[in-house]
Design a protein around this motif. Structure first.
Motif, PDB file in Angstrom:
ATOM      1  N   TYR A  66      -1.533  19.709   4.166  1.00  0.00           N
ATOM      2  CA  TYR A  66      -1.587  18.257   4.136  1.00  0.00           C
ATOM      3  C   TYR A  66      -0.408  17.703   3.336  1.00  0.00           C
ATOM      4  CZ  TYR A  66      -6.399  18.957   5.705  1.00  0.00           C
ATOM      5  OH  TYR A  66      -7.520  19.346   6.408  1.00  0.00           O
ATOM      6  N   SER A  67      -0.139  18.315   2.192  1.00  0.00           N
ATOM      7  CA  SER A  67       0.981  17.867   1.360  1.00  0.00           C
ATOM      8  C   SER A  67       2.301  18.017   2.100  1.00  0.00           C
ATOM      9  CB  SER A  67       1.037  18.667   0.055  1.00  0.00           C
ATOM     10  OG  SER A  67      -0.125  18.455  -0.685  1.00  0.00           O
ATOM     11  N   ALA A  68       2.478  19.144   2.769  1.00  0.00           N
ATOM     12  CA  ALA A  68       3.720  19.371   3.516  1.00  0.00           C
ATOM     13  C   ALA A  68       3.845  18.372   4.660  1.00  0.00           C
ATOM     14  CB  ALA A  68       3.764  20.800   4.051  1.00  0.00           C
ATOM     15  N   ASN A  69       2.741  18.100   5.330  1.00  0.00           N
ATOM     16  CA  ASN A  69       2.769  17.159   6.442  1.00  0.00           C
ATOM     17  C   ASN A  69       3.096  15.756   5.944  1.00  0.00           C
ATOM     18  OD1 ASN A  69       2.362  15.750   8.827  1.00  0.00           O
ATOM     19  ND2 ASN A  69       0.546  16.893   9.384  1.00  0.00           N
ATOM     20  N   ILE A  70       2.469  15.346   4.860  1.00  0.00           N
ATOM     21  CA  ILE A  70       2.730  14.023   4.301  1.00  0.00           C
ATOM     22  C   ILE A  70       4.176  13.935   3.819  1.00  0.00           C
ATOM     23  CG2 ILE A  70       2.176  12.473   2.381  1.00  0.00           C
ATOM     24  CD1 ILE A  70      -0.781  13.370   2.778  1.00  0.00           C
ATOM     25  N   ALA A  71       4.674  15.002   3.210  1.00  0.00           N
ATOM     26  CA  ALA A  71       6.073  15.013   2.771  1.00  0.00           C
ATOM     27  C   ALA A  71       7.020  14.896   3.957  1.00  0.00           C
ATOM     28  CB  ALA A  71       6.368  16.286   1.984  1.00  0.00           C
ATOM     29  N   ALA A  72       6.693  15.590   5.041  1.00  0.00           N
ATOM     30  CA  ALA A  72       7.534  15.503   6.243  1.00  0.00           C
ATOM     31  C   ALA A  72       7.527  14.090   6.803  1.00  0.00           C
ATOM     32  CB  ALA A  72       7.050  16.501   7.295  1.00  0.00           C
ATOM     33  N   GLN A  73       6.372  13.442   6.778  1.00  0.00           N
ATOM     34  CA  GLN A  73       6.301  12.061   7.264  1.00  0.00           C
ATOM     35  C   GLN A  73       7.125  11.148   6.362  1.00  0.00           C
ATOM     36  OE1 GLN A  73       5.083  11.674  10.219  1.00  0.00           O
ATOM     37  NE2 GLN A  73       4.403  13.780  10.149  1.00  0.00           N
ATOM     38  N   GLY A 103      12.025   7.892   5.499  1.00  0.00           N
ATOM     39  CA  GLY A 103      13.297   7.663   4.813  1.00  0.00           C
ATOM     40  C   GLY A 103      14.490   7.743   5.747  1.00  0.00           C
ATOM     41  N   VAL A 104      14.501   8.752   6.593  1.00  0.00           N
ATOM     42  CA  VAL A 104      15.629   8.938   7.507  1.00  0.00           C
ATOM     43  C   VAL A 104      15.703   7.805   8.522  1.00  0.00           C
ATOM     44  CG1 VAL A 104      16.530  10.405   9.359  1.00  0.00           C
ATOM     45  CG2 VAL A 104      15.772  11.431   7.221  1.00  0.00           C
ATOM     46  N   GLY A 163       6.548   2.038  11.059  1.00  0.00           N
ATOM     47  CA  GLY A 163       5.123   2.004  10.729  1.00  0.00           C
ATOM     48  C   GLY A 163       4.254   2.499  11.869  1.00  0.00           C
ATOM     49  N   LEU A 164       4.603   2.114  13.077  1.00  0.00           N
ATOM     50  CA  LEU A 164       3.819   2.548  14.231  1.00  0.00           C
ATOM     51  C   LEU A 164       3.958   4.053  14.462  1.00  0.00           C
ATOM     52  CD1 LEU A 164       4.501  -0.384  16.702  1.00  0.00           C
ATOM     53  CD2 LEU A 164       2.345   0.165  15.577  1.00  0.00           C
ATOM     54  N   GLN A 165       5.176   4.570  14.317  1.00  0.00           N
ATOM     55  CA  GLN A 165       5.391   5.995  14.560  1.00  0.00           C
ATOM     56  C   GLN A 165       4.794   6.867  13.460  1.00  0.00           C
ATOM     57  OE1 GLN A 165       9.626   6.472  14.971  1.00  0.00           O
ATOM     58  NE2 GLN A 165       9.550   6.193  17.177  1.00  0.00           N
ATOM     59  N   GLN A 166       5.143   6.563  12.228  1.00  0.00           N
ATOM     60  CA  GLN A 166       4.753   7.437  11.125  1.00  0.00           C
ATOM     61  C   GLN A 166       3.372   7.097  10.577  1.00  0.00           C
ATOM     62  OE1 GLN A 166       6.647  10.028  10.677  1.00  0.00           O
ATOM     63  NE2 GLN A 166       8.115   9.204  12.135  1.00  0.00           N
ATOM     64  N   GLY A 167       3.008   5.822  10.619  1.00  0.00           N
ATOM     65  CA  GLY A 167       1.711   5.409  10.090  1.00  0.00           C
ATOM     66  C   GLY A 167       0.549   6.071  10.797  1.00  0.00           C
ATOM     67  N   SER A 168       0.633   6.148  12.124  1.00  0.00           N
ATOM     68  CA  SER A 168      -0.457   6.780  12.872  1.00  0.00           C
ATOM     69  C   SER A 168      -0.558   8.264  12.535  1.00  0.00           C
ATOM     70  CB  SER A 168      -0.254   6.586  14.374  1.00  0.00           C
ATOM     71  OG  SER A 168       0.958   7.192  14.793  1.00  0.00           O
ATOM     72  N   GLN A 169       0.577   8.894  12.283  1.00  0.00           N
ATOM     73  CA  GLN A 169       0.548  10.311  11.917  1.00  0.00           C
ATOM     74  C   GLN A 169      -0.034  10.502  10.514  1.00  0.00           C
ATOM     75  OE1 GLN A 169       4.424  11.994  12.675  1.00  0.00           O
ATOM     76  NE2 GLN A 169       4.443  11.209  14.758  1.00  0.00           N
TER      77      GLN A 169
END
Length: 141
Positions: free
Chosen positions: A84-91, A96-97, A109-115
Protein backbone atom coordinates in the motif's frame (compact mmCIF):
# COMPACT_ATOMS: atom_id res chain seq x y z
CA UNK A 1 35.95 10.22 -13.16
CA UNK A 2 33.09 8.99 -10.97
CA UNK A 3 31.49 11.55 -8.64
CA UNK A 4 30.82 10.80 -5.00
CA UNK A 5 27.08 10.62 -5.67
CA UNK A 6 27.57 8.15 -8.52
CA UNK A 7 29.92 6.10 -6.39
CA UNK A 8 27.35 5.99 -3.59
CA UNK A 9 24.63 4.89 -6.04
CA UNK A 10 26.85 2.13 -7.41
CA UNK A 11 27.67 0.96 -3.88
CA UNK A 12 23.99 0.97 -2.85
CA UNK A 13 23.02 -0.96 -5.97
CA UNK A 14 25.63 -3.61 -5.24
CA UNK A 15 24.42 -3.90 -1.63
CA UNK A 16 20.85 -4.24 -2.88
CA UNK A 17 21.94 -6.97 -5.31
CA UNK A 18 23.52 -8.95 -2.49
CA UNK A 19 20.53 -8.43 -0.21
CA UNK A 20 18.14 -9.53 -2.97
CA UNK A 21 20.08 -12.76 -3.41
CA UNK A 22 19.42 -13.67 0.24
CA UNK A 23 16.05 -12.05 0.88
CA UNK A 24 13.32 -13.13 -1.57
CA UNK A 25 10.82 -10.61 -0.21
CA UNK A 26 13.29 -7.76 -0.75
CA UNK A 27 13.96 -9.06 -4.27
CA UNK A 28 10.24 -9.17 -5.07
CA UNK A 29 9.69 -5.70 -3.62
CA UNK A 30 12.59 -4.32 -5.61
CA UNK A 31 11.29 -5.89 -8.81
CA UNK A 32 7.84 -4.44 -8.07
CA UNK A 33 9.25 -0.93 -7.60
CA UNK A 34 11.17 -1.22 -10.88
CA UNK A 35 8.03 -2.37 -12.66
CA UNK A 36 6.05 0.59 -11.26
CA UNK A 37 8.73 2.95 -12.56
CA UNK A 38 8.55 1.35 -16.03
CA UNK A 39 4.74 1.61 -16.01
CA UNK A 40 4.89 5.31 -15.06
CA UNK A 41 7.43 5.99 -17.80
CA UNK A 42 5.30 4.19 -20.38
CA UNK A 43 2.23 6.13 -19.31
CA UNK A 44 4.07 9.47 -19.41
CA UNK A 45 5.38 8.69 -22.89
CA UNK A 46 1.88 7.86 -24.06
CA UNK A 47 2.78 4.26 -24.85
CA UNK A 48 -0.07 3.11 -22.59
CA UNK A 49 -3.20 4.89 -21.40
CA UNK A 50 -4.37 5.33 -17.78
CA UNK A 51 -6.50 2.16 -17.85
CA UNK A 52 -3.65 0.06 -19.18
CA UNK A 53 -1.33 1.57 -16.57
CA UNK A 54 -3.79 0.78 -13.77
CA UNK A 55 -4.12 -2.82 -15.00
CA UNK A 56 -0.35 -3.12 -15.23
CA UNK A 57 0.01 -1.84 -11.64
CA UNK A 58 -2.47 -4.44 -10.41
CA UNK A 59 -0.58 -7.16 -12.29
CA UNK A 60 2.70 -5.92 -10.84
CA UNK A 61 1.20 -6.03 -7.34
CA UNK A 62 0.37 -9.69 -7.95
CA UNK A 63 4.08 -10.37 -8.24
CA UNK A 64 4.44 -9.74 -4.50
CA UNK A 65 1.90 -12.41 -3.56
CA UNK A 66 4.15 -15.45 -4.10
CA UNK A 67 6.92 -13.90 -2.01
CA UNK A 68 4.49 -13.10 0.79
CA UNK A 69 2.77 -16.48 0.78
CA UNK A 70 5.48 -18.10 2.86
CA UNK A 71 5.16 -15.55 5.66
CA UNK A 72 3.04 -15.77 8.78
CA UNK A 73 0.13 -13.46 9.56
CA UNK A 74 2.28 -10.55 10.73
CA UNK A 75 4.53 -10.91 7.72
CA UNK A 76 1.60 -10.85 5.36
CA UNK A 77 0.29 -7.73 7.06
CA UNK A 78 3.68 -6.05 6.71
CA UNK A 79 3.84 -7.00 3.04
CA UNK A 80 0.36 -5.60 2.51
CA UNK A 81 1.29 -2.37 4.26
CA UNK A 82 4.50 -2.14 2.23
CA UNK A 83 2.50 -2.69 -0.94
CA UNK A 84 0.00 0.00 0.00
CA UNK A 85 2.81 2.39 0.90
CA UNK A 86 4.64 1.66 -2.35
CA UNK A 87 1.45 2.10 -4.36
CA UNK A 88 0.62 5.39 -2.67
CA UNK A 89 4.21 6.58 -3.18
CA UNK A 90 3.99 5.67 -6.87
CA UNK A 91 0.75 7.64 -7.17
CA UNK A 92 2.42 10.59 -5.44
CA UNK A 93 5.30 10.37 -7.90
CA UNK A 94 2.85 10.27 -10.81
CA UNK A 95 1.04 13.33 -9.42
CA UNK A 96 4.33 15.24 -9.13
CA UNK A 97 5.50 14.33 -12.61
CA UNK A 98 2.21 15.08 -14.33
CA UNK A 99 1.86 18.42 -12.53
CA UNK A 100 5.45 19.32 -13.47
CA UNK A 101 4.54 18.53 -17.08
CA UNK A 102 1.73 21.09 -16.82
CA UNK A 103 -1.22 18.72 -16.85
CA UNK A 104 -4.56 20.14 -15.76
CA UNK A 105 -5.05 19.55 -12.00
CA UNK A 106 -8.57 18.21 -12.61
CA UNK A 107 -7.20 15.60 -15.01
CA UNK A 108 -4.52 14.64 -12.49
CA UNK A 109 -7.19 14.31 -9.80
CA UNK A 110 -9.34 12.12 -11.99
CA UNK A 111 -6.46 9.85 -13.00
CA UNK A 112 -4.60 9.51 -9.73
CA UNK A 113 -7.42 10.17 -7.27
CA UNK A 114 -9.41 7.14 -8.35
CA UNK A 115 -6.32 4.97 -7.97
CA UNK A 116 -5.63 6.35 -4.49
CA UNK A 117 -9.24 5.67 -3.47
CA UNK A 118 -8.81 2.10 -4.76
CA UNK A 119 -5.76 1.63 -2.54
CA UNK A 120 -7.65 3.02 0.44
CA UNK A 121 -10.51 0.59 -0.22
CA UNK A 122 -8.04 -2.30 -0.35
CA UNK A 123 -6.68 -1.13 3.00
CA UNK A 124 -10.19 -1.40 4.40
CA UNK A 125 -12.62 1.43 4.81
CA UNK A 126 -11.90 3.46 1.71
CA UNK A 127 -11.59 7.22 1.65
CA UNK A 128 -14.10 7.59 4.48
CA UNK A 129 -11.76 5.90 6.94
CA UNK A 130 -8.94 8.23 5.97
CA UNK A 131 -10.92 11.44 5.71
CA UNK A 132 -13.19 11.11 8.77
CA UNK A 133 -10.45 12.00 11.33
CA UNK A 134 -9.35 14.92 9.13
CA UNK A 135 -12.92 16.19 8.91
CA UNK A 136 -13.33 15.96 12.69
CA UNK A 137 -10.11 17.89 13.26
CA UNK A 138 -11.17 20.53 10.75
CA UNK A 139 -14.59 20.95 12.36
CA UNK A 140 -13.05 21.39 15.82
CA UNK A 141 -10.81 24.24 14.77
Amino acid sequence: MVSAAQSAQIWQASLDDVRASFNPLFAASRQYEQQLARISTAEEMGAINAREAAAARVAAAGSLAPAASGLGGKGRSAVGNNFYSANIAAQGFDIGVTSAMGMNPLTIGLQQGSQLVGVMQQMGGGATRLLRPSARAFCRS
